[in-house]
Design an enzyme around this catalytic site. Structure first.
Site, PDB file in Angstrom:
ATOM      1  N   ARG A  58       0.820  -1.214   0.000  1.00 36.50           N
ATOM      2  CA  ARG A  58       0.000   0.000   0.000  1.00 36.50           C
ATOM      3  C   ARG A  58       0.852   1.261   0.000  1.00 36.50           C
ATOM      4  NH1 ARG A  58      -4.783  -0.827   4.177  1.00 36.50           N
ATOM      5  NH2 ARG A  58      -3.074  -0.410   5.604  1.00 36.50           N
ATOM      6  N   GLU A  95       2.800  -5.398  14.819  1.00 36.54           N
ATOM      7  CA  GLU A  95       1.915  -5.461  15.970  1.00 36.54           C
ATOM      8  C   GLU A  95       1.170  -6.786  16.027  1.00 36.54           C
ATOM      9  OE1 GLU A  95      -0.303  -2.962  12.839  1.00 36.54           O
ATOM     10  OE2 GLU A  95       1.744  -3.304  13.466  1.00 36.54           O
TER      11      GLU A  95
END
Length: 172
Positions: A58, A95
């Site tokens: 992205r 994460e």
């Protein structure tokens, strides 16, 4: 323009406890996308750099649009096994897991200055890994800019602590 209106949160994707910010509505709206690229351009003006680096996948969208907007060269940091041989590789934590990035060894000249661009700044791990790749080429990182910082994950502080100046268009 309120970019948060174009970045809906998807709960528990890709894993439970994660709120995924979908950039598809922002990209589908020509005005929102243009505003985002212009905003990234404004954030970039305080830094001096030769190239804009985008992180797969992205980050490629915003980095290539910004490179065109600012008339700079575009450099790709890719996921494993997508670049021809003679690469530098860097593994890092996310994460919600771990990953690896790669850069061609000879795409950047030693001493070149690079602006790292990504869509989302979360924990800072991806951008820090990209910065280490830039350093392996002999180039240096001018700064990092992102569309969105995920508030509460302290990514901007993590990057600042490792010496990477950074700015985001919005924080959610």
């Amino acid at each position: 323009m309120k970019l948060e209106d174009y970045l809906p949160g998807i709960l528990d994707f890709p894993k439970p406890g994660i709120v995924f910010r979908d950039i598809a509505p922002l990209l589908a709206n020509a005005d929102a996308f243009a505003y985002t690229v212009q905003s990234l351009g404004k954030l970039s003006t305080e830094y001096s750099f030769d190239y804009i680096l985008g992180i797969e996948s992205r980050g490629f969208i915003f980095a290539s649009a910004l490179a065109t907007h600012l008339h700079k060269g575009f450099v790709m940091v890719r996921k494993p096994n997508k670049l021809p041989p003679d690469i530098h590789q860097e593994s890092y934590g996310l994460e919600y897991g771990s990953d690896t990035l790669e850069i061609s060894k000879h795409i950047l000249q030693p001493g070149a200055s690079v602006l790292i661009v990504d869509d989302v700044l979360a924990t800072g791990g991806t951008i820090a890994a990209a910065a280490r790749l830039v350093q392996k080429t002999g180039a240096q990182v001018a700064a990092a800019v992102c569309v969105l910082e995920i508030a509460g994950l302290n990514g901007s502080q993590v990057l600042s602590q490792v010496g990477i100046a950074n700015r985001c268009v919005i924080a959610l």
